[in-house]
Design a protein around this motif. Sequence first.
Motif, PDB file in Angstrom:
ATOM      1  N   PRO A 174      -6.310   6.827  -8.232  1.00  0.00           N
ATOM      2  CA  PRO A 174      -5.702   6.546  -6.935  1.00  0.00           C
ATOM      3  C   PRO A 174      -5.693   5.052  -6.653  1.00  0.00           C
ATOM      4  O   PRO A 174      -6.526   4.308  -7.183  1.00  0.00           O
ATOM      5  CB  PRO A 174      -6.615   7.284  -5.953  1.00  0.00           C
ATOM      6  CG  PRO A 174      -7.921   7.392  -6.648  1.00  0.00           C
ATOM      7  CD  PRO A 174      -7.608   7.484  -8.125  1.00  0.00           C
ATOM      8  N   LEU A 221      -5.014   5.949   1.873  1.00  0.00           N
ATOM      9  CA  LEU A 221      -3.705   6.587   2.020  1.00  0.00           C
ATOM     10  C   LEU A 221      -3.130   6.242   3.388  1.00  0.00           C
ATOM     11  O   LEU A 221      -3.792   6.435   4.411  1.00  0.00           O
ATOM     12  CB  LEU A 221      -3.846   8.109   1.900  1.00  0.00           C
ATOM     13  CG  LEU A 221      -2.591   8.937   2.121  1.00  0.00           C
ATOM     14  CD1 LEU A 221      -1.635   8.749   0.954  1.00  0.00           C
ATOM     15  CD2 LEU A 221      -2.937  10.394   2.303  1.00  0.00           C
ATOM     16  N   TRP A 250       1.153   4.185  -3.060  1.00  0.00           N
ATOM     17  CA  TRP A 250       0.915   5.600  -2.810  1.00  0.00           C
ATOM     18  C   TRP A 250       2.188   6.423  -3.025  1.00  0.00           C
ATOM     19  O   TRP A 250       2.124   7.534  -3.575  1.00  0.00           O
ATOM     20  CB  TRP A 250       0.358   5.800  -1.399  1.00  0.00           C
ATOM     21  CG  TRP A 250      -1.120   5.570  -1.360  1.00  0.00           C
ATOM     22  CD1 TRP A 250      -1.763   4.453  -0.921  1.00  0.00           C
ATOM     23  CD2 TRP A 250      -2.127   6.479  -1.804  1.00  0.00           C
ATOM     24  NE1 TRP A 250      -3.125   4.613  -1.062  1.00  0.00           N
ATOM     25  CE2 TRP A 250      -3.380   5.851  -1.607  1.00  0.00           C
ATOM     26  CE3 TRP A 250      -2.111   7.751  -2.348  1.00  0.00           C
ATOM     27  CZ2 TRP A 250      -4.584   6.456  -1.930  1.00  0.00           C
ATOM     28  CZ3 TRP A 250      -3.318   8.364  -2.676  1.00  0.00           C
ATOM     29  CH2 TRP A 250      -4.540   7.724  -2.466  1.00  0.00           C
ATOM     30  N   THR A 251       3.326   5.900  -2.641  1.00  0.00           N
ATOM     31  CA  THR A 251       4.587   6.615  -2.846  1.00  0.00           C
ATOM     32  C   THR A 251       4.854   6.807  -4.338  1.00  0.00           C
ATOM     33  O   THR A 251       5.259   7.890  -4.775  1.00  0.00           O
ATOM     34  CB  THR A 251       5.749   5.860  -2.169  1.00  0.00           C
ATOM     35  OG1 THR A 251       5.483   5.764  -0.773  1.00  0.00           O
ATOM     36  CG2 THR A 251       7.070   6.560  -2.402  1.00  0.00           C
ATOM     37  N   LEU A 261       1.944   9.058   5.230  1.00  0.00           N
ATOM     38  CA  LEU A 261       2.167   9.809   3.987  1.00  0.00           C
ATOM     39  C   LEU A 261       1.299  11.069   3.894  1.00  0.00           C
ATOM     40  O   LEU A 261       1.349  11.788   2.894  1.00  0.00           O
ATOM     41  CB  LEU A 261       1.901   8.912   2.772  1.00  0.00           C
ATOM     42  CG  LEU A 261       2.890   7.772   2.550  1.00  0.00           C
ATOM     43  CD1 LEU A 261       2.459   6.923   1.352  1.00  0.00           C
ATOM     44  CD2 LEU A 261       4.297   8.311   2.333  1.00  0.00           C
ATOM     45  N   ALA A 262       0.527  11.357   4.932  1.00  0.00           N
ATOM     46  CA  ALA A 262      -0.407  12.489   4.886  1.00  0.00           C
ATOM     47  C   ALA A 262       0.314  13.828   4.692  1.00  0.00           C
ATOM     48  O   ALA A 262      -0.117  14.648   3.876  1.00  0.00           O
ATOM     49  CB  ALA A 262      -1.264  12.514   6.142  1.00  0.00           C
ATOM     50  N   THR A 270       1.566  14.135   1.202  1.00  0.00           N
ATOM     51  CA  THR A 270       0.430  14.329   0.298  1.00  0.00           C
ATOM     52  C   THR A 270      -0.009  15.788   0.302  1.00  0.00           C
ATOM     53  O   THR A 270      -0.283  16.359  -0.761  1.00  0.00           O
ATOM     54  CB  THR A 270      -0.734  13.408   0.701  1.00  0.00           C
ATOM     55  OG1 THR A 270      -0.273  12.049   0.665  1.00  0.00           O
ATOM     56  CG2 THR A 270      -1.918  13.571  -0.228  1.00  0.00           C
ATOM     57  N   LEU A 320       2.471   9.515  -5.588  1.00  0.00           N
ATOM     58  CA  LEU A 320       2.897  10.839  -5.124  1.00  0.00           C
ATOM     59  C   LEU A 320       4.145  11.306  -5.860  1.00  0.00           C
ATOM     60  O   LEU A 320       4.260  12.492  -6.215  1.00  0.00           O
ATOM     61  CB  LEU A 320       3.125  10.821  -3.608  1.00  0.00           C
ATOM     62  CG  LEU A 320       1.871  10.660  -2.762  1.00  0.00           C
ATOM     63  CD1 LEU A 320       2.248  10.445  -1.296  1.00  0.00           C
ATOM     64  CD2 LEU A 320       0.932  11.832  -2.919  1.00  0.00           C
ATOM     65  N   ASN A 346       0.837  -1.199   0.000  1.00  0.00           N
ATOM     66  CA  ASN A 346       0.000   0.000   0.000  1.00  0.00           C
ATOM     67  C   ASN A 346       0.869   1.245   0.000  1.00  0.00           C
ATOM     68  O   ASN A 346       0.638   2.190  -0.764  1.00  0.00           O
ATOM     69  CB  ASN A 346      -0.929  -0.041   1.221  1.00  0.00           C
ATOM     70  CG  ASN A 346      -1.910   1.100   1.254  1.00  0.00           C
ATOM     71  OD1 ASN A 346      -2.222   1.692   0.240  1.00  0.00           O
ATOM     72  ND2 ASN A 346      -2.399   1.403   2.430  1.00  0.00           N
ATOM     73  N   THR A 347       1.891   1.265   0.845  1.00  0.00           N
ATOM     74  CA  THR A 347       2.806   2.402   0.914  1.00  0.00           C
ATOM     75  C   THR A 347       3.533   2.585  -0.417  1.00  0.00           C
ATOM     76  O   THR A 347       3.665   3.710  -0.904  1.00  0.00           O
ATOM     77  CB  THR A 347       3.818   2.207   2.061  1.00  0.00           C
ATOM     78  OG1 THR A 347       3.101   2.168   3.301  1.00  0.00           O
ATOM     79  CG2 THR A 347       4.834   3.323   2.103  1.00  0.00           C
TER      80      THR A 347
END
Length: 107
Positions: free
Chosen positions: A47, A52, A15-16, A56-57, A60, A19, A11-12
């Motif tokens: 997405p 998220l 999202w990384t 990572l907030a 983001t 981003l 998941n990380t």
Amino acid sequence: MSAAEQAVESNTDEWTELLDRLELDADRILASTPGTADTAVIEPWTPPATPLPVHLADRTRRVVERQRLAMERTRADLDDLRQHLGAVDRIPGTRRPDAPAFLDVDG
């Protein structure tokens, strides 16, 4: 590594990667020569299906701010372009497009 830890890591990673891409797109627009921001090729994105990750907030939020700046830059470039086109439209033509280009004065 447990299945839950692998899922969090995956998941990380998703999202990384997203981003990174969104940040690169914004940076390309912001680094472009004035008047050329609209020429940057931005591919559509979706997405990840997972939420998220909380850690990572902050990143983001920074990426969203970069995107906002890039949108303002693009909007300013397009406004400038509209002004230039408006000025060109106000310049009278030297002749009507359907008028003859030459006049036979001997004939």
